[in-house]
Design a protein around this motif. Sequence first.
Motif, PDB file in Angstrom:
ATOM      1  N   MET A  35     -11.748  -0.193  -3.235  1.00  0.00           N
ATOM      2  CA  MET A  35     -12.982   0.469  -3.650  1.00  0.00           C
ATOM      3  C   MET A  35     -13.305   1.651  -2.731  1.00  0.00           C
ATOM      4  SD  MET A  35     -15.671  -2.457  -4.929  1.00  0.00           S
ATOM      5  CE  MET A  35     -15.470  -3.573  -3.539  1.00  0.00           C
ATOM      6  N   LEU A  36     -13.151   1.438  -1.425  1.00  0.00           N
ATOM      7  CA  LEU A  36     -13.430   2.511  -0.472  1.00  0.00           C
ATOM      8  C   LEU A  36     -12.462   3.673  -0.649  1.00  0.00           C
ATOM      9  CD1 LEU A  36     -14.183   0.492   2.807  1.00  0.00           C
ATOM     10  CD2 LEU A  36     -15.809   1.680   1.325  1.00  0.00           C
ATOM     11  N   GLY A  37     -11.202   3.359  -0.963  1.00  0.00           N
ATOM     12  CA  GLY A  37     -10.228   4.416  -1.205  1.00  0.00           C
ATOM     13  C   GLY A  37     -10.598   5.269  -2.404  1.00  0.00           C
ATOM     14  N   PHE A  71       0.834  -1.201   0.000  1.00  0.00           N
ATOM     15  CA  PHE A  71       0.000   0.000   0.000  1.00  0.00           C
ATOM     16  C   PHE A  71       0.874   1.259   0.000  1.00  0.00           C
ATOM     17  CE2 PHE A  71      -3.680  -2.592   1.426  1.00  0.00           C
ATOM     18  CZ  PHE A  71      -4.626  -2.062   0.569  1.00  0.00           C
ATOM     19  N   ILE A  72       1.921   1.259   0.822  1.00  0.00           N
ATOM     20  CA  ILE A  72       2.799   2.434   0.913  1.00  0.00           C
ATOM     21  C   ILE A  72       3.501   2.687  -0.413  1.00  0.00           C
ATOM     22  CG2 ILE A  72       4.865   3.355   2.016  1.00  0.00           C
ATOM     23  CD1 ILE A  72       4.003   1.899   4.580  1.00  0.00           C
ATOM     24  N   VAL A  73       4.047   1.622  -1.001  1.00  0.00           N
ATOM     25  CA  VAL A  73       4.736   1.774  -2.281  1.00  0.00           C
ATOM     26  C   VAL A  73       3.783   2.256  -3.369  1.00  0.00           C
ATOM     27  CG1 VAL A  73       5.933   0.531  -4.138  1.00  0.00           C
ATOM     28  CG2 VAL A  73       6.545   0.099  -1.757  1.00  0.00           C
ATOM     29  N   SER A  74       2.581   1.675  -3.417  1.00  0.00           N
ATOM     30  CA  SER A  74       1.597   2.082  -4.427  1.00  0.00           C
ATOM     31  C   SER A  74       1.229   3.547  -4.277  1.00  0.00           C
ATOM     32  CB  SER A  74       0.333   1.218  -4.320  1.00  0.00           C
ATOM     33  OG  SER A  74       0.569  -0.084  -4.778  1.00  0.00           O
ATOM     34  N   PHE A  75       1.020   3.985  -3.030  1.00  0.00           N
ATOM     35  CA  PHE A  75       0.640   5.375  -2.789  1.00  0.00           C
ATOM     36  C   PHE A  75       1.771   6.321  -3.180  1.00  0.00           C
ATOM     37  CE2 PHE A  75       0.128   9.164  -0.139  1.00  0.00           C
ATOM     38  CZ  PHE A  75      -1.180   9.511  -0.444  1.00  0.00           C
ATOM     39  N   GLN A  76       2.986   5.992  -2.783  1.00  0.00           N
ATOM     40  CA  GLN A  76       4.130   6.843  -3.117  1.00  0.00           C
ATOM     41  C   GLN A  76       4.330   6.939  -4.625  1.00  0.00           C
ATOM     42  OE1 GLN A  76       7.394   5.001  -1.020  1.00  0.00           O
ATOM     43  NE2 GLN A  76       7.018   6.166   0.858  1.00  0.00           N
ATOM     44  N   ILE A  77       4.316   5.790  -5.283  1.00  0.00           N
ATOM     45  CA  ILE A  77       4.532   5.772  -6.729  1.00  0.00           C
ATOM     46  C   ILE A  77       3.425   6.533  -7.442  1.00  0.00           C
ATOM     47  CG2 ILE A  77       4.579   4.286  -8.766  1.00  0.00           C
ATOM     48  CD1 ILE A  77       7.162   4.175  -7.250  1.00  0.00           C
ATOM     49  N   ALA A  78       2.178   6.321  -7.029  1.00  0.00           N
ATOM     50  CA  ALA A  78       1.043   6.986  -7.686  1.00  0.00           C
ATOM     51  C   ALA A  78       1.121   8.502  -7.513  1.00  0.00           C
ATOM     52  CB  ALA A  78      -0.270   6.449  -7.130  1.00  0.00           C
ATOM     53  N   ILE A  79       1.457   8.965  -6.309  1.00  0.00           N
ATOM     54  CA  ILE A  79       1.552  10.408  -6.057  1.00  0.00           C
ATOM     55  C   ILE A  79       2.688  11.024  -6.864  1.00  0.00           C
ATOM     56  CG2 ILE A  79       2.273  12.102  -4.333  1.00  0.00           C
ATOM     57  CD1 ILE A  79      -0.596  11.561  -4.087  1.00  0.00           C
ATOM     58  N   PHE A  80       3.876  10.457  -6.759  1.00  0.00           N
ATOM     59  CA  PHE A  80       5.031  11.025  -7.457  1.00  0.00           C
ATOM     60  C   PHE A  80       4.862  10.958  -8.974  1.00  0.00           C
ATOM     61  CE2 PHE A  80       7.699   9.697  -3.561  1.00  0.00           C
ATOM     62  CZ  PHE A  80       7.400  10.891  -2.938  1.00  0.00           C
ATOM     63  N   ALA A  81       4.358   9.826  -9.466  1.00  0.00           N
ATOM     64  CA  ALA A  81       4.166   9.675 -10.911  1.00  0.00           C
ATOM     65  C   ALA A  81       3.127  10.658 -11.428  1.00  0.00           C
ATOM     66  CB  ALA A  81       3.751   8.245 -11.242  1.00  0.00           C
ATOM     67  N   THR A  82       2.063  10.875 -10.663  1.00  0.00           N
ATOM     68  CA  THR A  82       1.016  11.799 -11.089  1.00  0.00           C
ATOM     69  C   THR A  82       1.523  13.235 -11.091  1.00  0.00           C
ATOM     70  OG1 THR A  82      -0.692  10.334 -10.186  1.00  0.00           O
ATOM     71  CG2 THR A  82      -1.319  12.610 -10.622  1.00  0.00           C
ATOM     72  N   ALA A 139      -5.211   9.882 -13.456  1.00  0.00           N
ATOM     73  CA  ALA A 139      -3.827   9.418 -13.484  1.00  0.00           C
ATOM     74  C   ALA A 139      -3.475   8.689 -12.193  1.00  0.00           C
ATOM     75  CB  ALA A 139      -2.875  10.593 -13.710  1.00  0.00           C
ATOM     76  N   PHE A 140      -3.924   9.235 -11.051  1.00  0.00           N
ATOM     77  CA  PHE A 140      -3.608   8.617  -9.759  1.00  0.00           C
ATOM     78  C   PHE A 140      -4.249   7.236  -9.646  1.00  0.00           C
ATOM     79  CE2 PHE A 140      -4.563   7.649  -5.353  1.00  0.00           C
ATOM     80  CZ  PHE A 140      -3.349   7.851  -4.735  1.00  0.00           C
ATOM     81  N   ILE A 141      -5.529   7.149  -9.951  1.00  0.00           N
ATOM     82  CA  ILE A 141      -6.235   5.860  -9.848  1.00  0.00           C
ATOM     83  C   ILE A 141      -5.645   4.844 -10.811  1.00  0.00           C
ATOM     84  CG2 ILE A 141      -8.454   4.711 -10.222  1.00  0.00           C
ATOM     85  CD1 ILE A 141      -9.815   7.222  -9.213  1.00  0.00           C
ATOM     86  N   ASN A 142      -5.337   5.289 -12.036  1.00  0.00           N
ATOM     87  CA  ASN A 142      -4.754   4.372 -13.018  1.00  0.00           C
ATOM     88  C   ASN A 142      -3.394   3.865 -12.555  1.00  0.00           C
ATOM     89  OD1 ASN A 142      -4.485   3.249 -15.911  1.00  0.00           O
ATOM     90  ND2 ASN A 142      -2.681   4.562 -15.734  1.00  0.00           N
ATOM     91  N   SER A 143      -2.594   4.745 -11.973  1.00  0.00           N
ATOM     92  CA  SER A 143      -1.274   4.341 -11.491  1.00  0.00           C
ATOM     93  C   SER A 143      -1.390   3.418 -10.282  1.00  0.00           C
ATOM     94  CB  SER A 143      -0.445   5.581 -11.134  1.00  0.00           C
ATOM     95  OG  SER A 143       0.786   5.219 -10.544  1.00  0.00           O
ATOM     96  N   PHE A 144      -2.248   3.768  -9.337  1.00  0.00           N
ATOM     97  CA  PHE A 144      -2.370   2.994  -8.101  1.00  0.00           C
ATOM     98  C   PHE A 144      -2.853   1.572  -8.380  1.00  0.00           C
ATOM     99  CE2 PHE A 144      -4.131   1.572  -4.108  1.00  0.00           C
ATOM    100  CZ  PHE A 144      -3.289   2.120  -3.154  1.00  0.00           C
ATOM    101  N   ASN A 145      -3.767   1.418  -9.341  1.00  0.00           N
ATOM    102  CA  ASN A 145      -4.358   0.114  -9.626  1.00  0.00           C
ATOM    103  C   ASN A 145      -3.700  -0.631 -10.781  1.00  0.00           C
ATOM    104  OD1 ASN A 145      -6.346   0.411  -7.587  1.00  0.00           O
ATOM    105  ND2 ASN A 145      -7.621   1.620  -8.955  1.00  0.00           N
ATOM    106  N   ASN A 146      -2.646  -0.062 -11.343  1.00  0.00           N
ATOM    107  CA  ASN A 146      -2.027  -0.682 -12.522  1.00  0.00           C
ATOM    108  C   ASN A 146      -1.384  -2.023 -12.177  1.00  0.00           C
ATOM    109  OD1 ASN A 146       0.662  -1.007 -14.281  1.00  0.00           O
ATOM    110  ND2 ASN A 146      -0.926  -0.019 -15.504  1.00  0.00           N
TER     111      ASN A 146
END
Length: 260
Positions: free
Chosen positions: A239-241, A61-72, A193-200
């Motif tokens: 889903m809740l996120g 979860f931490i890695v996904s959040f960090q990557i999604a935020i920075f990538a976005t 972009a964030f959702i696509n990155s987080f769930n990729n």
Amino acid sequence: MRDNKFLTIFTILVFAFLFIPLIIIIITSFGSNSTIEFPISGFTFKWYTNIFSSDTFVSGFIVSFQIAIFATIMALAVGIPAAYALSRYNIPGNTIIKEFFLSPTIVPGVVVGYSLFQFFVISLNIPIYQGLLLGHFLISVPYVIRVVGSSLDQFDFSVEEVAMTLGCNKFSAFFKVVIPNISSGIFASFILAFINSFNNIPVSMFLSGPGIKTIPATLMNYIEYYYDPTVSAISVILMLGTILLMFIIEKTMGITSISN
């Protein structure tokens, strides 16, 4: 009247097709058995506690959040100027450039992931975290360019020219006039972009490595060996996120303004 009834029934069936699987996932996440079953034979929260007691899932979860935020953020920094240039100026080969920027959304995700793996990991030998970040950045840029570009296509650039005649230079006019008028498109592109990155999954599976895995990659590896309701519980949290993110945007900005 028949057409209206048929349309109503068809709409209900479509919504049922979309929402019934989600409801089933939510219900199975509370099952007491060690395998996913429906209907459930008992009720428990242990699969949710299993997620947060597992270092692997928490790390994912931490890695996904960090990557999604920075990538976005990186995608916004590159995509907004790119969309502005493509909409504002008559650049030679404009259509080709747009197709190039949007190509990651056209090419299958597995192909993109494998290509990035060959280029970043095999050819350039980039560290795992940086390679994963670059990969998510590349798949996020098209969403920013597409959504922000649509907002810019509806923007009257004569307003920018008026600001420049009143003393603003090109740089200040862009930030004081253009950016505020396309803020809804920027927020919308950020969400997509964030959702696509987080769930990729495809890019994450190819570019993840030991100790650095996103939550989708972690979940896929988990399913190979286990099929307990933890999988459903993680799906519910994702889903809740997503719902929480949309709720925050609605309260701070308004979905109606984004859709417009």
